[in-house]
Design a protein around this motif. Structure first.
Motif, PDB file in Angstrom:
ATOM      1  N   MET A   1       0.854  -1.192   0.000  1.00 36.87           N
ATOM      2  CA  MET A   1       0.000   0.000   0.000  1.00 36.87           C
ATOM      3  C   MET A   1       0.887   1.238   0.000  1.00 36.87           C
ATOM      4  SD  MET A   1      -2.953   1.189   2.724  1.00 36.87           S
ATOM      5  CE  MET A   1      -1.768   1.420   4.043  1.00 36.87           C
ATOM      6  N   GLN A   2       0.604   2.133  -0.876  1.00 33.29           N
ATOM      7  CA  GLN A   2       1.396   3.360  -0.955  1.00 33.29           C
ATOM      8  C   GLN A   2       0.917   4.324   0.119  1.00 33.29           C
ATOM      9  OE1 GLN A   2       1.849   4.940  -4.876  1.00 33.29           O
ATOM     10  NE2 GLN A   2       2.481   6.944  -4.143  1.00 33.29           N
ATOM     11  N   ALA A   3       1.810   4.725   0.990  1.00 34.17           N
ATOM     12  CA  ALA A   3       1.411   5.494   2.160  1.00 34.17           C
ATOM     13  C   ALA A   3       1.358   6.985   1.893  1.00 34.17           C
ATOM     14  CB  ALA A   3       2.362   5.214   3.324  1.00 34.17           C
ATOM     15  N   MET A   4       2.079   7.472   0.921  1.00 38.51           N
ATOM     16  CA  MET A   4       2.050   8.885   0.566  1.00 38.51           C
ATOM     17  C   MET A   4       1.561   9.002  -0.865  1.00 38.51           C
ATOM     18  SD  MET A   4       5.538  10.620   1.994  1.00 38.51           S
ATOM     19  CE  MET A   4       6.027  10.530   3.710  1.00 38.51           C
ATOM     20  N   ASN A   5       0.663   9.942  -1.102  1.00 40.32           N
ATOM     21  CA  ASN A   5       0.242  10.099  -2.489  1.00 40.32           C
ATOM     22  C   ASN A   5       1.327  10.808  -3.279  1.00 40.32           C
ATOM     23  OD1 ASN A   5      -0.069  12.977  -2.225  1.00 40.32           O
ATOM     24  ND2 ASN A   5      -2.052  12.643  -1.255  1.00 40.32           N
ATOM     25  N   PHE A   6       1.172  10.811  -4.579  1.00 38.51           N
ATOM     26  CA  PHE A   6       2.232  11.318  -5.462  1.00 38.51           C
ATOM     27  C   PHE A   6       2.528  12.783  -5.218  1.00 38.51           C
ATOM     28  CE2 PHE A   6       4.946  11.501  -9.039  1.00 38.51           C
ATOM     29  CZ  PHE A   6       4.681  12.687  -9.688  1.00 38.51           C
ATOM     30  N   ASP A   7       1.469  13.586  -4.956  1.00 41.04           N
ATOM     31  CA  ASP A   7       1.678  15.015  -4.787  1.00 41.04           C
ATOM     32  C   ASP A   7       2.547  15.301  -3.568  1.00 41.04           C
ATOM     33  OD1 ASP A   7      -1.668  15.909  -5.911  1.00 41.04           O
ATOM     34  OD2 ASP A   7       0.193  15.617  -7.036  1.00 41.04           O
ATOM     35  N   VAL A   8       2.323  14.576  -2.468  1.00 38.53           N
ATOM     36  CA  VAL A   8       3.137  14.784  -1.277  1.00 38.53           C
ATOM     37  C   VAL A   8       4.579  14.371  -1.540  1.00 38.53           C
ATOM     38  CG1 VAL A   8       3.501  14.052   1.106  1.00 38.53           C
ATOM     39  CG2 VAL A   8       1.183  14.540   0.304  1.00 38.53           C
TER      40      VAL A   8
ATOM     41  N   VAL B   1       2.900  12.502   8.401  1.00 34.85           N
ATOM     42  CA  VAL B   1       3.425  12.856   9.725  1.00 34.85           C
ATOM     43  C   VAL B   1       4.667  12.038  10.053  1.00 34.85           C
ATOM     44  CG1 VAL B   1       2.937  12.881  12.204  1.00 34.85           C
ATOM     45  CG2 VAL B   1       1.166  13.578  10.568  1.00 34.85           C
ATOM     46  N   THR B   2       4.577  10.704   9.883  1.00 34.69           N
ATOM     47  CA  THR B   2       5.723   9.857  10.236  1.00 34.69           C
ATOM     48  C   THR B   2       6.883  10.054   9.269  1.00 34.69           C
ATOM     49  OG1 THR B   2       4.782   8.001   8.973  1.00 34.69           O
ATOM     50  CG2 THR B   2       4.248   8.136  11.324  1.00 34.69           C
ATOM     51  N   GLY B   3       6.575  10.279   7.984  1.00 32.92           N
ATOM     52  CA  GLY B   3       7.638  10.537   7.017  1.00 32.92           C
ATOM     53  C   GLY B   3       8.365  11.835   7.318  1.00 32.92           C
ATOM     54  N   THR B   4       7.598  12.870   7.692  1.00 35.14           N
ATOM     55  CA  THR B   4       8.206  14.146   8.069  1.00 35.14           C
ATOM     56  C   THR B   4       9.040  13.992   9.330  1.00 35.14           C
ATOM     57  OG1 THR B   4       6.353  15.369   7.085  1.00 35.14           O
ATOM     58  CG2 THR B   4       7.740  16.543   8.670  1.00 35.14           C
ATOM     59  N   ALA B   5       8.535  13.195  10.291  1.00 35.10           N
ATOM     60  CA  ALA B   5       9.280  12.964  11.528  1.00 35.10           C
ATOM     61  C   ALA B   5      10.607  12.275  11.246  1.00 35.10           C
ATOM     62  CB  ALA B   5       8.442  12.122  12.491  1.00 35.10           C
TER      63      ALA B   5
ATOM     64  N   LEU C   1       8.818   1.978   8.394  1.00 39.71           N
ATOM     65  CA  LEU C   1       7.480   2.567   8.468  1.00 39.71           C
ATOM     66  C   LEU C   1       6.619   2.121   7.289  1.00 39.71           C
ATOM     67  CD1 LEU C   1       8.453   6.197   9.556  1.00 39.71           C
ATOM     68  CD2 LEU C   1       7.220   4.514  10.947  1.00 39.71           C
ATOM     69  N   PHE C   2       7.203   2.059   6.103  1.00 40.76           N
ATOM     70  CA  PHE C   2       6.467   1.632   4.917  1.00 40.76           C
ATOM     71  C   PHE C   2       6.061   0.172   5.042  1.00 40.76           C
ATOM     72  CE2 PHE C   2       5.986  -0.076   0.682  1.00 40.76           C
ATOM     73  CZ  PHE C   2       5.381   0.929  -0.048  1.00 40.76           C
ATOM     74  N   SER C   3       6.985  -0.657   5.485  1.00 44.30           N
ATOM     75  CA  SER C   3       6.735  -2.098   5.570  1.00 44.30           C
ATOM     76  C   SER C   3       5.675  -2.445   6.613  1.00 44.30           C
ATOM     77  CB  SER C   3       8.035  -2.844   5.884  1.00 44.30           C
ATOM     78  OG  SER C   3       9.012  -2.604   4.879  1.00 44.30           O
ATOM     79  N   THR C   4       5.559  -1.608   7.643  1.00 47.19           N
ATOM     80  CA  THR C   4       4.567  -1.862   8.691  1.00 47.19           C
ATOM     81  C   THR C   4       3.264  -1.104   8.465  1.00 47.19           C
ATOM     82  OG1 THR C   4       5.562  -0.091  10.040  1.00 47.19           O
ATOM     83  CG2 THR C   4       6.336  -2.344  10.417  1.00 47.19           C
TER      84      THR C   4
ATOM     85  N   THR D   1      12.535  10.249   0.424  1.00 49.49           N
ATOM     86  CA  THR D   1      11.870  10.102  -0.877  1.00 49.49           C
ATOM     87  C   THR D   1      12.559   9.051  -1.740  1.00 49.49           C
ATOM     88  OG1 THR D   1      13.171  11.926  -1.838  1.00 49.49           O
ATOM     89  CG2 THR D   1      11.048  12.475  -0.834  1.00 49.49           C
ATOM     90  N   GLY D   2      13.888   8.931  -1.609  1.00 51.69           N
ATOM     91  CA  GLY D   2      14.603   7.917  -2.381  1.00 51.69           C
ATOM     92  C   GLY D   2      14.188   6.513  -1.992  1.00 51.69           C
ATOM     93  N   ALA D   3      14.120   6.251  -0.674  1.00 52.62           N
ATOM     94  CA  ALA D   3      13.693   4.935  -0.199  1.00 52.62           C
ATOM     95  C   ALA D   3      12.245   4.671  -0.569  1.00 52.62           C
ATOM     96  CB  ALA D   3      13.881   4.847   1.317  1.00 52.62           C
ATOM     97  N   LEU D   4      11.392   5.686  -0.462  1.00 51.64           N
ATOM     98  CA  LEU D   4       9.978   5.519  -0.792  1.00 51.64           C
ATOM     99  C   LEU D   4       9.776   5.187  -2.265  1.00 51.64           C
ATOM    100  CD1 LEU D   4       6.994   5.674  -0.043  1.00 51.64           C
ATOM    101  CD2 LEU D   4       7.100   8.148  -0.434  1.00 51.64           C
ATOM    102  N   LYS D   5      10.493   5.879  -3.130  1.00 52.42           N
ATOM    103  CA  LYS D   5      10.347   5.611  -4.557  1.00 52.42           C
ATOM    104  C   LYS D   5      10.858   4.220  -4.910  1.00 52.42           C
ATOM    105  CE  LYS D   5      10.556   7.989  -8.966  1.00 52.42           C
ATOM    106  NZ  LYS D   5      10.808   9.298  -9.627  1.00 52.42           N
TER     107      LYS D   5
END
Length: 216
Positions: free
Chosen positions: A1-8, A179-183, A170-173, A109-113
């Motif tokens: 599941m993608q946790a952040m939408n593309f715009d963010v 909020v968590t990505g910014t943290a 965080l992504f895997s769980t 963002t690199g890890a997320l992509k």
């Protein structure tokens, strides 16, 4: 599941480009480059890590070339530094702050992509780190500076590993969101700044090297 939408994710990526571009333009100003050199160095550091990332995951034409929006942050950074540089310090403090901001955002963002592209967690962490440190490495080499990545008196790669690792966990769980990505990015930024301020170092490759340096 993608946790952040593309715009963010895009917004965070563009902010990372801007922070890194400012660090490049500040270094260019300190080294006496003209406005064109400042723009080129800012673009190199701001876009370099993302280009490396997109090439590695085979994402097609890198976003830096396929989306004109990515060219706005380096131009804005070059203009701002040109207009305001005479009012800021010539030392490295401001450069370190902006570099830390870019590092913090790009490792996330690199890890997320990478995760969105289907890479396994270990590969995602490595790509997050590569995205974060790649632009700064290109900047320092181009400006004939000792790359911060290899500076034994500073921590650079370790904060990137921490941020990419946190993002992957965080992504895997299923806990990764704005909020968590910014943290996670804030934690990386704080670690980078604290390490620079207090002179925290990683262990040397060989313990005898530090003893020999102390004798000299």
């Amino acid at each position: 599941m993608q946790a952040m939408n593309f715009d963010v994710a895009l917004t965070l990526d563009l902010l990372g480009v801007f922070f890194f571009a400012v660090s490049g333009c500040l270094l260019a100003a300190r080294r006496g480059f003209d406005i064109v050199g400042s723009l080129l160095l800012g673009s190199l550091v701001g876009l370099g890590g993302g280009v490396i990332r997109d090439v590695i995951i085979n994402a097609g034409v890198p976003a830096a070339f396929s989306q004109p929006l990515y060219l706005v942050p380096p131009v804005l950074a070059a203009v701002l530094v040109h207009l305001l540089f005479s009012r800021v310090e010539l030392g490295g403090r401001l450069l370190i702050i902006f570099d830390a901001g870019g590092l913090a955002l790009f490792c996330v963002t690199g890890a997320l992509k990478a995760l969105d592209a289907g890479l396994n967690p270990v590969a995602a962490i490595l790509l997050g780190v590569t995205t974060a440190v790649g632009g700064g490495l290109l900047r320092d080499i181009t400006a004939n500076e000792v790359p911060q990545l290899f500076d034994s008196k500073d921590l650079y790669g370790i904060p990137a590993f921490v941020g990419a690792g946190l993002t992957t966990v965080l992504f895997s769980t299923g806990m990764l969101n704005l909020v968590t990505g910014t943290a996670a990015a804030v934690a990386v930024f704080a670690l980078r700044i604290l390490a620079w301020h207090f002179g925290w170092r990683a262990p040397m490759a060989a313990r005898c090297h530090r003893r020999d340096a102390a004798r000299g």
